[in-house]
Write a protein that holds these residues in place. Structure first.
Motif, PDB file in Angstrom:
ATOM      1  N   ILE A 205     -11.536  -4.863  -4.264  1.00 49.19           N
ATOM      2  CA  ILE A 205     -11.206  -4.605  -2.873  1.00 49.19           C
ATOM      3  C   ILE A 205     -10.017  -3.655  -2.801  1.00 49.19           C
ATOM      4  O   ILE A 205      -9.148  -3.645  -3.675  1.00 49.19           O
ATOM      5  CB  ILE A 205     -10.895  -5.936  -2.146  1.00 49.19           C
ATOM      6  N   THR A 206      -9.974  -2.850  -1.749  1.00 56.62           N
ATOM      7  CA  THR A 206      -8.915  -1.844  -1.628  1.00 56.62           C
ATOM      8  C   THR A 206      -7.681  -2.363  -0.901  1.00 56.62           C
ATOM      9  O   THR A 206      -6.670  -1.664  -0.837  1.00 56.62           O
ATOM     10  CB  THR A 206      -9.437  -0.590  -0.907  1.00 56.62           C
ATOM     11  N   LEU A 207      -7.735  -3.570  -0.340  1.00 53.00           N
ATOM     12  CA  LEU A 207      -6.553  -4.165   0.282  1.00 53.00           C
ATOM     13  C   LEU A 207      -5.711  -4.846  -0.790  1.00 53.00           C
ATOM     14  O   LEU A 207      -6.225  -5.655  -1.567  1.00 53.00           O
ATOM     15  CB  LEU A 207      -6.965  -5.199   1.328  1.00 53.00           C
ATOM     16  N   THR A 208      -4.400  -4.542  -0.832  1.00 53.40           N
ATOM     17  CA  THR A 208      -3.588  -5.060  -1.936  1.00 53.40           C
ATOM     18  C   THR A 208      -2.248  -5.700  -1.552  1.00 53.40           C
ATOM     19  O   THR A 208      -1.437  -5.966  -2.441  1.00 53.40           O
ATOM     20  CB  THR A 208      -3.299  -3.926  -2.934  1.00 53.40           C
ATOM     21  N   PRO A 209      -1.957  -5.989  -0.285  1.00 56.02           N
ATOM     22  CA  PRO A 209      -0.648  -6.584   0.018  1.00 56.02           C
ATOM     23  C   PRO A 209      -0.535  -8.014  -0.496  1.00 56.02           C
ATOM     24  O   PRO A 209      -1.542  -8.721  -0.661  1.00 56.02           O
ATOM     25  CB  PRO A 209      -0.589  -6.544   1.546  1.00 56.02           C
ATOM     26  N   TYR A 210       0.688  -8.446  -0.753  1.00 55.47           N
ATOM     27  CA  TYR A 210       0.954  -9.830  -1.167  1.00 55.47           C
ATOM     28  C   TYR A 210       2.037 -10.436  -0.292  1.00 55.47           C
ATOM     29  O   TYR A 210       3.039  -9.791   0.015  1.00 55.47           O
ATOM     30  CB  TYR A 210       1.391  -9.883  -2.640  1.00 55.47           C
ATOM     31  N   GLY A 211       1.804 -11.684   0.084  1.00 54.33           N
ATOM     32  CA  GLY A 211       2.796 -12.424   0.840  1.00 54.33           C
ATOM     33  C   GLY A 211       3.499 -13.431  -0.048  1.00 54.33           C
ATOM     34  O   GLY A 211       2.966 -13.856  -1.077  1.00 54.33           O
ATOM     35  N   VAL A 212       4.717 -13.807   0.339  1.00 50.53           N
ATOM     36  CA  VAL A 212       5.477 -14.835  -0.374  1.00 50.53           C
ATOM     37  C   VAL A 212       5.521 -16.074   0.509  1.00 50.53           C
ATOM     38  O   VAL A 212       5.840 -15.986   1.701  1.00 50.53           O
ATOM     39  CB  VAL A 212       6.905 -14.354  -0.683  1.00 50.53           C
ATOM     40  N   TYR A 213       5.192 -17.234  -0.090  1.00 51.97           N
ATOM     41  CA  TYR A 213       5.153 -18.487   0.652  1.00 51.97           C
ATOM     42  C   TYR A 213       6.137 -19.490   0.072  1.00 51.97           C
ATOM     43  O   TYR A 213       6.298 -19.599  -1.139  1.00 51.97           O
ATOM     44  CB  TYR A 213       3.748 -19.082   0.621  1.00 51.97           C
ATOM     45  N   LYS A 214       6.800 -20.223   0.957  1.00 50.99           N
ATOM     46  CA  LYS A 214       7.641 -21.349   0.589  1.00 50.99           C
ATOM     47  C   LYS A 214       6.833 -22.630   0.757  1.00 50.99           C
ATOM     48  O   LYS A 214       5.729 -22.612   1.309  1.00 50.99           O
ATOM     49  CB  LYS A 214       8.887 -21.399   1.486  1.00 50.99           C
ATOM     50  N   ILE A 215       7.384 -23.738   0.294  1.00 49.08           N
ATOM     51  CA  ILE A 215       6.741 -25.032   0.483  1.00 49.08           C
ATOM     52  C   ILE A 215       7.663 -25.897   1.336  1.00 49.08           C
ATOM     53  O   ILE A 215       8.848 -26.061   1.014  1.00 49.08           O
ATOM     54  CB  ILE A 215       6.473 -25.739  -0.857  1.00 49.08           C
ATOM     55  N   ALA A 216       7.130 -26.425   2.422  1.00 49.66           N
ATOM     56  CA  ALA A 216       7.909 -27.285   3.312  1.00 49.66           C
ATOM     57  C   ALA A 216       7.022 -28.401   3.832  1.00 49.66           C
ATOM     58  O   ALA A 216       5.915 -28.139   4.321  1.00 49.66           O
ATOM     59  CB  ALA A 216       8.484 -26.470   4.476  1.00 49.66           C
ATOM     60  N   ASP A 217       7.477 -29.637   3.703  1.00 52.81           N
ATOM     61  CA  ASP A 217       6.735 -30.802   4.195  1.00 52.81           C
ATOM     62  C   ASP A 217       5.305 -30.846   3.655  1.00 52.81           C
ATOM     63  O   ASP A 217       4.347 -31.140   4.383  1.00 52.81           O
ATOM     64  CB  ASP A 217       6.710 -30.807   5.726  1.00 52.81           C
ATOM     65  N   GLY A 218       5.167 -30.514   2.366  1.00 56.69           N
ATOM     66  CA  GLY A 218       3.860 -30.600   1.719  1.00 56.69           C
ATOM     67  C   GLY A 218       2.881 -29.525   2.117  1.00 56.69           C
ATOM     68  O   GLY A 218       1.668 -29.680   1.936  1.00 56.69           O
ATOM     69  N   ALA A 219       3.381 -28.402   2.661  1.00 60.58           N
ATOM     70  CA  ALA A 219       2.500 -27.307   3.073  1.00 60.58           C
ATOM     71  C   ALA A 219       3.124 -25.966   2.704  1.00 60.58           C
ATOM     72  O   ALA A 219       4.351 -25.844   2.599  1.00 60.58           O
ATOM     73  CB  ALA A 219       2.242 -27.369   4.578  1.00 60.58           C
ATOM     74  N   MET A 220       2.288 -24.971   2.521  1.00 64.13           N
ATOM     75  CA  MET A 220       2.785 -23.623   2.278  1.00 64.13           C
ATOM     76  C   MET A 220       3.104 -22.952   3.607  1.00 64.13           C
ATOM     77  O   MET A 220       2.335 -23.048   4.563  1.00 64.13           O
ATOM     78  CB  MET A 220       1.753 -22.783   1.517  1.00 64.13           C
ATOM     79  N   VAL A 221       4.241 -22.260   3.619  1.00 59.11           N
ATOM     80  CA  VAL A 221       4.693 -21.598   4.839  1.00 59.11           C
ATOM     81  C   VAL A 221       4.998 -20.136   4.503  1.00 59.11           C
ATOM     82  O   VAL A 221       5.771 -19.854   3.584  1.00 59.11           O
ATOM     83  CB  VAL A 221       5.953 -22.271   5.412  1.00 59.11           C
ATOM     84  N   PHE A 222       4.399 -19.226   5.260  1.00 54.83           N
ATOM     85  CA  PHE A 222       4.631 -17.797   5.007  1.00 54.83           C
ATOM     86  C   PHE A 222       6.101 -17.455   5.215  1.00 54.83           C
ATOM     87  O   PHE A 222       6.714 -17.884   6.187  1.00 54.83           O
ATOM     88  CB  PHE A 222       3.766 -16.956   5.950  1.00 54.83           C
ATOM     89  N   ASP A 223       6.631 -16.664   4.273  1.00 55.88           N
ATOM     90  CA  ASP A 223       8.029 -16.258   4.351  1.00 55.88           C
ATOM     91  C   ASP A 223       8.161 -14.762   4.622  1.00 55.88           C
ATOM     92  O   ASP A 223       8.763 -14.357   5.601  1.00 55.88           O
ATOM     93  CB  ASP A 223       8.766 -16.626   3.060  1.00 55.88           C
ATOM     94  N   HIS A 224       7.572 -13.952   3.745  1.00 53.33           N
ATOM     95  CA  HIS A 224       7.645 -12.513   3.951  1.00 53.33           C
ATOM     96  C   HIS A 224       6.636 -11.809   3.049  1.00 53.33           C
ATOM     97  O   HIS A 224       6.056 -12.421   2.152  1.00 53.33           O
ATOM     98  CB  HIS A 224       9.054 -11.986   3.660  1.00 53.33           C
ATOM     99  N   THR A 225       6.422 -10.531   3.324  1.00 51.47           N
ATOM    100  CA  THR A 225       5.573  -9.699   2.476  1.00 51.47           C
ATOM    101  C   THR A 225       6.424  -9.044   1.416  1.00 51.47           C
ATOM    102  O   THR A 225       7.513  -8.545   1.718  1.00 51.47           O
ATOM    103  CB  THR A 225       4.841  -8.626   3.300  1.00 51.47           C
ATOM    104  N   VAL A 226       5.959  -9.080   0.174  1.00 48.35           N
ATOM    105  CA  VAL A 226       6.736  -8.511  -0.914  1.00 48.35           C
ATOM    106  C   VAL A 226       6.250  -7.104  -1.213  1.00 48.35           C
ATOM    107  O   VAL A 226       5.041  -6.831  -1.200  1.00 48.35           O
ATOM    108  CB  VAL A 226       6.655  -9.403  -2.194  1.00 48.35           C
ATOM    109  N   GLU A 227       7.196  -6.215  -1.401  1.00 43.45           N
ATOM    110  CA  GLU A 227       6.862  -4.843  -1.799  1.00 43.45           C
ATOM    111  C   GLU A 227       6.651  -4.840  -3.296  1.00 43.45           C
ATOM    112  O   GLU A 227       7.589  -5.098  -4.077  1.00 43.45           O
ATOM    113  CB  GLU A 227       7.989  -3.891  -1.417  1.00 43.45           C
ATOM    114  N   ALA A 228       5.442  -4.593  -3.739  1.00 42.77           N
ATOM    115  CA  ALA A 228       5.090  -4.743  -5.149  1.00 42.77           C
ATOM    116  C   ALA A 228       4.459  -3.478  -5.705  1.00 42.77           C
ATOM    117  O   ALA A 228       3.244  -3.272  -5.579  1.00 42.77           O
ATOM    118  CB  ALA A 228       4.120  -5.914  -5.324  1.00 42.77           C
ATOM    119  N   PRO A 229       5.245  -2.591  -6.294  1.00 45.79           N
ATOM    120  CA  PRO A 229       4.675  -1.367  -6.873  1.00 45.79           C
ATOM    121  C   PRO A 229       3.749  -1.713  -8.022  1.00 45.79           C
ATOM    122  O   PRO A 229       4.077  -2.533  -8.879  1.00 45.79           O
ATOM    123  CB  PRO A 229       5.912  -0.604  -7.369  1.00 45.79           C
ATOM    124  N   SER A 230       2.540  -1.110  -8.059  1.00 44.83           N
ATOM    125  CA  SER A 230       1.579  -1.418  -9.116  1.00 44.83           C
ATOM    126  C   SER A 230       1.610  -0.399 -10.230  1.00 44.83           C
ATOM    127  O   SER A 230       0.926  -0.563 -11.235  1.00 44.83           O
ATOM    128  CB  SER A 230       0.160  -1.459  -8.516  1.00 44.83           C
TER     129      SER A 230
END
Length: 422
Positions: free
Chosen positions: A396-421
């Motif tokens: 697939i040509t879509l390549t963004p990645y998000g960073v997730y934290k864990i709170a109260d037994g669930a994953m919570v989106f935090d931010h998008t990481v800039e990841a040079p390939s």
């Protein structure tokens, strides 16, 4: 998981198909079609781990696939579509199991009506099923694979990859998640964001984990992160206290796990957390499962979970395009879940990709070769998580990645990481 010798798998395949006494429809250029509706009913199978750590995610993917087919009226073009969900796991294994995975692929390959296959969830499982399905010419879409070697011989792959997965010499596989070239870079970038100048990597030795660990090492060289070690673990160990002690002695400031939940990830994180009380603990989408982050399902205790960050492909649901928001509303209405697991999206999009390929094949929609060819020429598709194409390798040509934290037994989106390939 140990790496499988594909030759052995194919030999077992030949024996098993022969034992079934029905190997019709195994040709890549053959047409699929059941007896119903004058040969107009086609079957799409899925093979996912419905037991163990990934059960919740796999059930979400199945529900997503069902919703996609329902919204399509149970049809693709002129063809009626039947969907059959298979389980590639065992309770004893707590996740996917090679023999069951192989049996699922053989079942699909031996069914004359089969036109598509959604799976596998784990890259190692795909290393088992893909050669079987490819030889039968069946279009396969994975809602969970990211290992580089499944589609390319880029850095992070093993010798013989990816050609050994395609005995027919023709590509029949695509995936809706980006390859681990990007996830390796995302994990390194995240470690640097956390203020680390060094990290230690443990991998689970599977196709996915070992390959991703290599991608982490390669990206670390480019981004200036010192990797103090990259070691494979024994997934059956009672604990990892000695391993954690070695990590502490290395002076690593960050810990990166490269593997899946089912390979004792919870115990690994607990032991490393105890040895490195101040270190950020980073993991890939392979641990983005409730069996890892929810203590009610045997996941991490809250004090360890608070230090964990997980990289997940794609954007947060609130950033979905209109098609994605429509999907979320429809899924909630049907299944009563206000915040569906992200694998519901992947399962939905996997089914939609196959249905679209069948439709685009027109009068050849029952021809496996034609459908696989359309799958690998998907261009500018407006999917639930954005507009994308599938390249010639099946990526697939879509390549963004998000960073997730864990709170109260669930994953919570935090931010998008800039990841040079590169």
């Amino acid at each position: 998981m140990t790496r499988w010798t594909i030759t052995a798998v194919l030999a077992a395949t030949a024996l098993a198909v022969g034992a079934c006494g029905d190997d019709e429809g195994g040709s890549g250029s053959g047409s699929a079609g059941g007896d119903e509706g004058g040969g107009k009913t086609l079957t799409i199978y899925s093979s996912l781990p419905l037991q163990g750590a990934a059960r919740t995610q796999s059930l979400a993917a199945v529900n997503g696939a069902k919703l996609a087919l329902e919204q399509s009226g149970g049809k693709a073009g002129a063809y009626k579509i039947k969907y059959e969900s298979l389980d590639d796991s065992t309770a004893q294994q707590g996740g996917w199991e090679p023999g069951v995975t192989s049996a699922n692929a053989l079942k699909a390959a031996g069914d004359d009506s089969t036109i598509g296959y959604i799976g596998e969830f784990n890259s190692g499982a795909t290393a088992v099923s893909l050669p079987i399905l490819n030889e039968a010419g069946i279009a396969q879409v994975s809602p969970g694979n990211t290992a580089v070697g499944i589609t390319t011989n880029d850095p992070g792959s093993e010798p013989g990859e990816p050609d050994k997965y395609y005995p027919s010499g023709v590509r029949t596989y695509a995936r809706v998640l980006p390859k681990d070239t990007y996830q390796g870079a995302a994990l390194v970038a995240l470690a640097k964001e956390e203020g680390c100048t060094s990290a230690f990597v443990l991998n689970d030795k599977e196709v996915y984990g070992a390959g991703l660990a290599k991608n982490v090492e390669l990206s670390a060289q480019k981004q200036g992160l010192d990797i103090k070690g990259n070691e494979g673990i024994d997934k059956n160990a009672a604990n990892y206290r000695s391993v954690a002690s070695n990590i502490k002695s290395s002076g690593a400031q960050c810990f990166i796990y490269s593997g899946i939940t089912a390979n004792n990830a919870v115990q690994i994180f607990k032991d490393v957390a105890a040895a490195l009380p101040d270190a950020p603990l980073l993991g890939p989408e392979g641990v983005g499962e409730s069996g890892f982050f929810d203590p009610k399902e045997g996941g991490l205790p809250a004090d360890v979970a608070s230090r964990v960050r997980i990289t997940i492909p794609g954007v947060a649901p609130e950033e979905y395009p209109p098609a994605g928001k429509e999907f979320l509303a429809a899924y909630t209405a049907k299944f009563g879940e206000k915040n569906p697991d992200r694998y519901a999206v992947y399962g939905y999009e996997s089914m939609m990709l196959l249905l679209d390929a069948i439709r685009r094949a027109g009068p050849d929609g029952a021809d496996r070769q034609a459908v696989a060819q359309r799958l690998l020429t998907t261009k500018d598709r407006e999917g639930v998580f954005g507009t994308y194409s599938i390249d010639k390798n099946g990526d697939i040509t879509l390549t963004p990645y998000g960073v997730y934290k864990i709170a109260d037994g669930a994953m919570v989106f935090d931010h998008t990481v800039e990841a040079p390939s590169s």
